[in-house]
Design an enzyme around this catalytic site. Structure first.
Site, PDB file in Angstrom:
ATOM      1  N   HIS A 103      -6.172  -9.919  -4.648  1.00  0.00           N
ATOM      2  CA  HIS A 103      -5.047  -8.547  -4.335  1.00  0.00           C
ATOM      3  C   HIS A 103      -4.190  -8.818  -5.800  1.00  0.00           C
ATOM      4  CE1 HIS A 103      -7.050  -8.167  -0.515  1.00  0.00           C
ATOM      5  NE2 HIS A 103      -6.704  -8.749  -0.425  1.00  0.00           N
ATOM      6  N   ASP A 114      -6.440 -14.608   0.966  1.00  0.00           N
ATOM      7  CA  ASP A 114      -7.423 -13.964   1.395  1.00  0.00           C
ATOM      8  C   ASP A 114      -8.490 -13.075   0.278  1.00  0.00           C
ATOM      9  OD1 ASP A 114      -5.532 -12.265   1.062  1.00  0.00           O
ATOM     10  OD2 ASP A 114      -6.612 -10.213   2.464  1.00  0.00           O
ATOM     11  N   GLU A 115      -9.572 -12.550   0.794  1.00  0.00           N
ATOM     12  CA  GLU A 115     -10.507 -11.915   0.131  1.00  0.00           C
ATOM     13  C   GLU A 115     -10.763 -11.799  -1.194  1.00  0.00           C
ATOM     14  OE1 GLU A 115      -9.983  -8.525   3.417  1.00  0.00           O
ATOM     15  OE2 GLU A 115      -8.715  -8.538   1.766  1.00  0.00           O
ATOM     16  N   ASP A 120       0.538  -6.290  -3.656  1.00  0.00           N
ATOM     17  CA  ASP A 120      -1.370  -5.990  -3.439  1.00  0.00           C
ATOM     18  C   ASP A 120      -2.126  -5.246  -4.716  1.00  0.00           C
ATOM     19  OD1 ASP A 120      -3.622  -5.969  -1.838  1.00  0.00           O
ATOM     20  OD2 ASP A 120      -2.724  -6.983  -0.467  1.00  0.00           O
ATOM     21  N   ARG A 130       0.483  -1.394  -0.092  1.00  0.00           N
ATOM     22  CA  ARG A 130      -0.198  -0.042  -0.126  1.00  0.00           C
ATOM     23  C   ARG A 130       0.827   1.135  -0.391  1.00  0.00           C
ATOM     24  NH1 ARG A 130      -2.908  -3.917   2.112  1.00  0.00           N
ATOM     25  NH2 ARG A 130      -4.787  -4.415   0.666  1.00  0.00           N
ATOM     26  N   TYR A 172      -4.383  -6.453  14.958  1.00  0.00           N
ATOM     27  CA  TYR A 172      -3.843  -5.283  13.934  1.00  0.00           C
ATOM     28  C   TYR A 172      -3.681  -4.312  14.526  1.00  0.00           C
ATOM     29  CZ  TYR A 172      -5.730  -8.511  10.035  1.00  0.00           C
ATOM     30  OH  TYR A 172      -5.429  -9.660   9.165  1.00  0.00           O
ATOM     31  N   PHE A 173      -2.420  -3.911  13.414  1.00  0.00           N
ATOM     32  CA  PHE A 173      -1.760  -3.003  14.123  1.00  0.00           C
ATOM     33  C   PHE A 173      -1.923  -1.137  13.646  1.00  0.00           C
ATOM     34  CE2 PHE A 173       1.712  -4.806  17.356  1.00  0.00           C
ATOM     35  CZ  PHE A 173       1.052  -4.860  18.043  1.00  0.00           C
ATOM     36  N   THR A 195      -0.875  -0.797   5.803  1.00  0.00           N
ATOM     37  CA  THR A 195      -0.860   0.698   5.555  1.00  0.00           C
ATOM     38  C   THR A 195      -0.918   1.944   4.897  1.00  0.00           C
ATOM     39  OG1 THR A 195       0.938   0.348   3.981  1.00  0.00           O
ATOM     40  CG2 THR A 195       2.861  -0.454   6.113  1.00  0.00           C
ATOM     41  N   GLU A 196      -2.210   1.410   4.236  1.00  0.00           N
ATOM     42  CA  GLU A 196      -2.961   2.627   3.829  1.00  0.00           C
ATOM     43  C   GLU A 196      -2.304   3.508   4.720  1.00  0.00           C
ATOM     44  OE1 GLU A 196      -5.159  -2.212   3.198  1.00  0.00           O
ATOM     45  OE2 GLU A 196      -4.078  -1.149   4.599  1.00  0.00           O
TER      46      GLU A 196
END
Length: 777
Positions: free
Chosen positions: A271, A334-335, A201, A172, A432-433, A484-485
């Site tokens: 992704h 995922d996703e 991604d 990201r 989830y930090f 990191t978005e």
């Protein structure tokens, strides 16, 4: 120690001059560090004095022991200014002796022994010795000194989990190699031994693949980035960057020298829009595609019906395996939206050919995703490697030798362990930090949302109780993830990671019976000194006042308890004015019995922390006993029923914050005891709407009244129309007035969305409803 930053020697010297006192004397080491060693036993051999004549000794045959000795010398010089000589002579007095002669069943175990003549740092392996060095480093006093004391002690220690991970997303927002080295140093300080490197991604491909040069010449660049949480505004600033294979190999060695294994992630089959921008023929439609400029999940995924897709996957993984020596390769999984697969003739043909029809539990497209993962796994197995995948890899059936990383809570990890697959726990609700560290976003850097204070991180227990002891053996580790978005540079990453990484380290290393949050917070200040010495930008939110609000249903009061982790002086006001040193000093819990605005701040040596501020509202139901007749979703019950009548109104749509209670598949039904028969004529409540998270407005609200708590009569009802696609995410207020009625008990019903509308991706499924503050007047 190799420090990767510009003018690193100057910066290290500057930090010593600006942070450390000019001279300290008489200070002693304290081995109650983070993570806390298993046993710390005082002995009677006399204290050891470290001064400039102290030697650091190692066995000349062992290069890794020499390396650990050199690390220790560098740490001591940076911490204290003392320059100790490293030698391979078998010195027996006035030295710190490093060996790998400790006999223990765990390879990362270590022992530290000291008396007046010698200090022994013994590891069961070079890795164990490295952790002994880290513990010794963190125990030392910080400050320029001529000497310091090491108490006579014996320490024995080993980790709870063999896999102790930290994840970093560089797709990201690209993170420079210097910062990656800095991240590895952060991991080493916290005894973390796995670096999960998310390299690809939709928003960027960050690793050189020589067979596919356009992955980096095109896929690593995006012309601009969306501003905020997928608004319609863009920054107009190009963003790009990738790592060459040479750079990555150097980083791998740097990590390995610190006993950290790097696990690369190439996320597939979803992704993948950055890859499709470079090689559009790999998609179902053939493009054109662009490196995605928005956040979230793109519908553009690899085409599972094309054989060239699997050739691409195999070729990429071949190069990855040649670069990374890790046993595991993470392949995401995922996703992965299935919308294009459903419309793609080649994907549907693959489903027929491979007999992947829906089986009642999984759709045909879910089974197709499993087919992709299995082929990738088979390829990696042939190269002597194993796969890790996110818990979505369970959908359609788990690949035979896969390890599952459970991020959507613990359910996926539990299911995988019951199937006898290794599991790494990384639930978003604890680890989830990229979630906020404090509940006041105004004083924090941008985040994805959520609320994950250090106390909640520390409270996590990775072993689910509903697994048998045999099944629990498949829980091999714990990891925290950092997406990191909203982190445009590495300083933001430091802020979001620290000090939560300290809490993570004790989850990973310490036995459950060792953990004590109060004791942990007393040990934290010395680790914060290390952060300052290393110039880590940790989150200062921990210096703020912690406000805990509860209800006293007997006094009908909102009780406010104020505290700080270091017992700092707290001053407060209740009239909305700014707290100063002249304001009342907090000494005991406050009983609030009327509407007010509470503001409080901590004061340390005259310096004021950020304020905590809460507006308390009172109505007939505030602080009254409340009983839920229906159960909220397990992840969104928070403090329980009293949350709905605690005088606090949810202020934003952060549904993770604990200000809202969430229900799905059933309605909210609650009975409030107003304490005595009173006349009521109105009901007001708010709902939080985040449609992307399947959270919708209520469909109806009702209120019923009773004098005995058993027999209820309807007082009022309001139907609410289904949401339209154009309706914004927001807080929706609902008010209901009715003919005055004298009652003691009020039953409130909030009906949830039973079937998500057709325009939404979750169409036909029940929607969540999130509710806060029930106000009755």
């Amino acid at each position: 120690m190799r420090f990767h930053c510009k003018n690193s020697a100057f910066i290290a010297l500057l930090s010593l001059l600006t942070f450390l006192p000019l001279e300290v004397t008489g200070q002693s080491a304290d081995f109650h560090v983070i993570p806390l060693p298993k046993t710390i036993t005082p002995t009677s051999g006399g204290n050891f004095r470290i001064d400039e004549k102290t030697l650091i000794s190692y066995s000349k045959e062992d290069k890794t022991t020499r390396q650990n000795a050199e690390y220790l010398a560098q740490y001591i010089e940076k911490l204290t200014g003392l320059k100790l000589t490293v030698t391979n002579l078998p010195v027996q007095k006035h030295c710190i002796r490093l060996t790998t002669a400790y006999h223990h069943s765990h390879p990362e175990a270590y022992r530290i022994r000291s008396n007046s003549e010698i200090i022994w740092l013994d590891g069961a392996s070079p890795a164990g010795l490295f952790y002994a060095v880290q513990t010794f480093r963190k125990a030392l006093p910080i400050g320029i000194t001529q000497s310091m004391t090491i108490p006579s002690v014996e320490i024995k220690d080993y980790p709870r989990f063999s896999y102790r991970g930290a994840h970093l997303d560089v797709a990201r927002h690209f993170i420079s190699t210097d910062s990656i080295y800095r991240f590895i140093d952060m991991l080493a300080l916290h005894h973390i031994n796995r670096f999960h490197w998310h390299l690809t991604d939709d928003q960027g491909w960050r690793i050189e693949i020589k067979k596919y040069p356009r992955l980096t010449s095109i896929g690593s660049k995006r012309p601009q980035t969306v501003i905020g949480g997928n608004t319609d505004r863009y920054d107009g600033i190009p963003h790009e960057g990738f790592y060459t294979q040479k750079e990555i190999k150097a980083i791998i060695k740097y990590a390995a020298d610190r006993f950290i294994t790097i696990i690369p992630e190439i996320d597939l089959p979803g992704h993948m829009q950055a890859a499709l921008a470079a090689y559009p023929d790999l998609g179902c439609t053939g493009g054109p595609y662009e490196v995605w400029q928005r956040w979230g999940v793109s519908d553009h995924v690899l085409c599972a019906g094309k054989e060239e897709t699997f050739e691409f996957i195999g070729n990429v993984l071949d190069e990855i395996v040649k670069i990374f020596p890790s046993e595991y390769i993470h392949i995401g999984g995922d996703e992965c939206p299935k919308t294009q697969w459903k419309q793609c003739s080649k994907c549907q043909q693959r489903i027929r050919q491979e007999h992947l029809e829906a089986d009642g539990k999984h759709s045909a497209e879910e089974r197709l995703q499993s087919y992709v993962i299995r082929r990738a796994e088979k390829h990696l197995n042939s190269l002597g490697r194993k796969i890790i995948g996110w818990d979505e890899t369970l959908e359609g059936g788990l690949a035979p030798n896969a390890t599952v990383m459970s991020w959507r809570g613990e359910a996926g990890g539990i299911e995988a362990a019951q199937q006898k697959h290794p599991v790494i726990m990384t639930p978003n609700t604890y680890l989830y930090f990229d979630y906020y560290q404090g509940d006041d976003p105004q004083h924090q850097v941008d985040g994805v949302g959520g609320y994950l204070p250090i106390e909640r991180v520390y409270s996590y227990e990775p072993m689910p109780r509903n697994l048998s002891p045999e099944e629990q053996k498949y829980i091999i580790g714990v990891q925290a993830n950092c997406w990191t978005e909203y982190m445009k540079n590495f300083r933001r990453v430091e802020y979001m990671e620290l000090p939560r990484m300290a809490a993570l380290s004790e989850i990973q290393w310490c036995a459950p019976e060792q953990k004590d949050y109060t004791a942990f917070m007393k040990r934290l200040p010395h680790l914060l000194d290390h952060y300052r010495l290393e110039d880590y930008q940790y989150a200062k939110v921990i210096h703020n006042v912690k406000l805990q609000l509860t209800t006293d249903t007997i006094q009908r009061a909102v009780m406010a308890q104020l505290s700080t982790f270091d017992q700092a002086e707290i001053h407060y006001t209740t009239d909305g004015s700014e707290p100063t040193l002249a304001s009342p000093r907090y000494t005991e819990p406050l009983a609030l019995t009327q509407a007010c605005q509470l503001r409080a701040a901590a004061f340390r040596q005259g310096e004021k922390s950020n304020e905590v501020s809460k507006k308390i509202r009172f109505n007939r139901s505030t602080a009254c006993p409340i009983r839920l007749l229906t159960a909220p979703h397990g992840s969104y019950a928070f403090t329980g029923a009293q949350l709905l009548t605690d005088g606090l109104v949810g202020e934003d749509t952060n549904f993770h914050s604990g200000s809202w209670m969430g229900f799905v598949g059933n309605n909210l039904e609650a009975v409030i005891d107003l304490g005595k028969a009173v006349s009521i004529s109105s009901l007001k409540l708010n709902t939080c709407v985040e449609k992307g998270a399947w959270i919708f407005d209520a469909r109806a609200i009702e209120i019923w009244g009773s004098t005995d708590g058993t027999n209820f009569q309807p007082l009022g009802k309001k139907d609410i129309p289904a949401m339209k696609e154009s309706d914004p995410n927001a807080i929706y207020s609902h008010a209901l007035t009715f003919t005055p009625e004298t009652v003691r008990y009020a039953k409130v019903i909030v009906k949830s969305e039973p079937s998500i509308p057709e325009w939404h991706g979750g169409k036909g499924r029940p929607g969540f409803v999130f509710v806060d503050e029930i106000e009755i007047n």
